[in-house]
Design a protein around this motif. Structure first.
Motif, PDB file in Angstrom:
ATOM      1  N   LYS A 160       0.836  -1.193   0.000  1.00 53.20           N
ATOM      2  CA  LYS A 160       0.000   0.000   0.000  1.00 53.20           C
ATOM      3  C   LYS A 160       0.874   1.247   0.000  1.00 53.20           C
ATOM      4  O   LYS A 160       2.038   1.221   0.407  1.00 53.20           O
ATOM      5  CB  LYS A 160      -0.896   0.006   1.233  1.00 53.20           C
ATOM      6  N   LYS A 161       0.296   2.358  -0.433  1.00 54.12           N
ATOM      7  CA  LYS A 161       1.063   3.593  -0.543  1.00 54.12           C
ATOM      8  C   LYS A 161       1.626   4.020   0.811  1.00 54.12           C
ATOM      9  O   LYS A 161       2.801   4.399   0.904  1.00 54.12           O
ATOM     10  CB  LYS A 161       0.223   4.721  -1.131  1.00 54.12           C
ATOM     11  N   ASN A 162       0.844   3.932   1.883  1.00 56.42           N
ATOM     12  CA  ASN A 162       1.350   4.367   3.187  1.00 56.42           C
ATOM     13  C   ASN A 162       2.504   3.482   3.653  1.00 56.42           C
ATOM     14  O   ASN A 162       3.449   3.965   4.282  1.00 56.42           O
ATOM     15  CB  ASN A 162       0.235   4.459   4.226  1.00 56.42           C
ATOM     16  N   GLU A 163       2.456   2.200   3.337  1.00 57.33           N
ATOM     17  CA  GLU A 163       3.568   1.303   3.673  1.00 57.33           C
ATOM     18  C   GLU A 163       4.804   1.645   2.842  1.00 57.33           C
ATOM     19  O   GLU A 163       5.931   1.643   3.352  1.00 57.33           O
ATOM     20  CB  GLU A 163       3.162  -0.152   3.420  1.00 57.33           C
ATOM     21  N   LEU A 164       4.587   1.963   1.586  1.00 56.79           N
ATOM     22  CA  LEU A 164       5.669   2.328   0.683  1.00 56.79           C
ATOM     23  C   LEU A 164       6.343   3.625   1.148  1.00 56.79           C
ATOM     24  O   LEU A 164       7.570   3.729   1.157  1.00 56.79           O
ATOM     25  CB  LEU A 164       5.124   2.475  -0.734  1.00 56.79           C
ATOM     26  N   VAL A 165       5.556   4.606   1.554  1.00 53.38           N
ATOM     27  CA  VAL A 165       6.091   5.877   2.056  1.00 53.38           C
ATOM     28  C   VAL A 165       6.906   5.626   3.331  1.00 53.38           C
ATOM     29  O   VAL A 165       7.981   6.202   3.522  1.00 53.38           O
ATOM     30  CB  VAL A 165       4.963   6.903   2.293  1.00 53.38           C
ATOM     31  N   HIS A 166       6.422   4.765   4.203  1.00 49.41           N
ATOM     32  CA  HIS A 166       7.158   4.435   5.431  1.00 49.41           C
ATOM     33  C   HIS A 166       8.484   3.755   5.095  1.00 49.41           C
ATOM     34  O   HIS A 166       9.535   4.098   5.660  1.00 49.41           O
ATOM     35  CB  HIS A 166       6.312   3.547   6.335  1.00 49.41           C
ATOM     36  N   PHE A 167       8.464   2.818   4.189  1.00 46.71           N
ATOM     37  CA  PHE A 167       9.677   2.128   3.754  1.00 46.71           C
ATOM     38  C   PHE A 167      10.645   3.129   3.115  1.00 46.71           C
ATOM     39  O   PHE A 167      11.852   3.080   3.360  1.00 46.71           O
ATOM     40  CB  PHE A 167       9.314   0.999   2.791  1.00 46.71           C
ATOM     41  N   HIS A 168      10.118   4.037   2.319  1.00 45.10           N
ATOM     42  CA  HIS A 168      10.912   5.085   1.697  1.00 45.10           C
ATOM     43  C   HIS A 168      11.628   5.895   2.784  1.00 45.10           C
ATOM     44  O   HIS A 168      12.830   6.158   2.698  1.00 45.10           O
ATOM     45  CB  HIS A 168       9.983   5.975   0.865  1.00 45.10           C
ATOM     46  N   SER A 169      10.909   6.244   3.824  1.00 42.77           N
ATOM     47  CA  SER A 169      11.478   7.003   4.939  1.00 42.77           C
ATOM     48  C   SER A 169      12.607   6.230   5.621  1.00 42.77           C
ATOM     49  O   SER A 169      13.653   6.797   5.961  1.00 42.77           O
ATOM     50  CB  SER A 169      10.372   7.330   5.945  1.00 42.77           C
ATOM     51  N   LEU A 170      12.410   4.952   5.825  1.00 40.77           N
ATOM     52  CA  LEU A 170      13.443   4.123   6.453  1.00 40.77           C
ATOM     53  C   LEU A 170      14.700   4.045   5.585  1.00 40.77           C
ATOM     54  O   LEU A 170      15.827   4.134   6.091  1.00 40.77           O
ATOM     55  CB  LEU A 170      12.903   2.715   6.726  1.00 40.77           C
ATOM     56  N   ILE A 181      18.606   5.279   6.408  1.00 36.30           N
ATOM     57  CA  ILE A 181      19.795   4.443   6.229  1.00 36.30           C
ATOM     58  C   ILE A 181      20.804   5.146   5.340  1.00 36.30           C
ATOM     59  O   ILE A 181      22.002   5.162   5.645  1.00 36.30           O
ATOM     60  CB  ILE A 181      19.407   3.067   5.648  1.00 36.30           C
ATOM     61  N   ALA A 182      20.343   5.764   4.265  1.00 31.93           N
ATOM     62  CA  ALA A 182      21.246   6.489   3.367  1.00 31.93           C
ATOM     63  C   ALA A 182      21.938   7.628   4.112  1.00 31.93           C
ATOM     64  O   ALA A 182      23.155   7.835   3.953  1.00 31.93           O
ATOM     65  CB  ALA A 182      20.478   7.031   2.166  1.00 31.93           C
ATOM     66  N   ALA A 197      11.324   5.662  -6.428  1.00 31.96           N
ATOM     67  CA  ALA A 197      12.324   6.190  -5.500  1.00 31.96           C
ATOM     68  C   ALA A 197      12.847   5.098  -4.567  1.00 31.96           C
ATOM     69  O   ALA A 197      14.060   4.992  -4.325  1.00 31.96           O
ATOM     70  CB  ALA A 197      11.730   7.343  -4.693  1.00 31.96           C
ATOM     71  N   VAL A 198      11.955   4.259  -4.063  1.00 30.62           N
ATOM     72  CA  VAL A 198      12.351   3.170  -3.159  1.00 30.62           C
ATOM     73  C   VAL A 198      13.253   2.167  -3.887  1.00 30.62           C
ATOM     74  O   VAL A 198      14.294   1.764  -3.363  1.00 30.62           O
ATOM     75  CB  VAL A 198      11.094   2.472  -2.578  1.00 30.62           C
TER      76      VAL A 198
END
Length: 79
Positions: free
Chosen positions: A2-12, A16-17, A54-55
């Motif tokens: 889901k988009k909200n999960e993807l945004v959270h993963f993107h943030s993580l 890390i970067a 992006a992810v």
């Protein structure tokens, strides 16, 4: 995903970067390909596809940094 999960993963992945850059494992230039996409985890109105791109880009770039062989100075510091 889901988009909200993807945004959270993107943030993580961004966290890390940032840690990689702060610790000297990578430079900001290593993530230039991601920066060109111009989609941050805070861009909540960005399309799901933009976050997915992006992810995937950021995950690949992080993997490339980790995969790079150690230089002799890094091996000595680890011991």
């Amino acid at each position: 995903m889901k988009k909200n999960e993807l945004v959270h993963f993107h943030s993580l992945l961004v966290t890390i970067a940032e840690e990689f850059v702060d610790s000297g494992l990578a430079t900001k230039a290593d993530f230039a390909e991601y920066d060109v996409l111009d989609v941050s985890p805070l861009a909540l109105r960005a399309a799901r596809d933009d976050h997915e791109r992006a992810v995937l880009t950021l995950a690949r770039l992080l993997a490339d940094v980790v995969r790079e062989p150690e230089t002799p100075s890094q091996a000595v510091e680890a011991n």
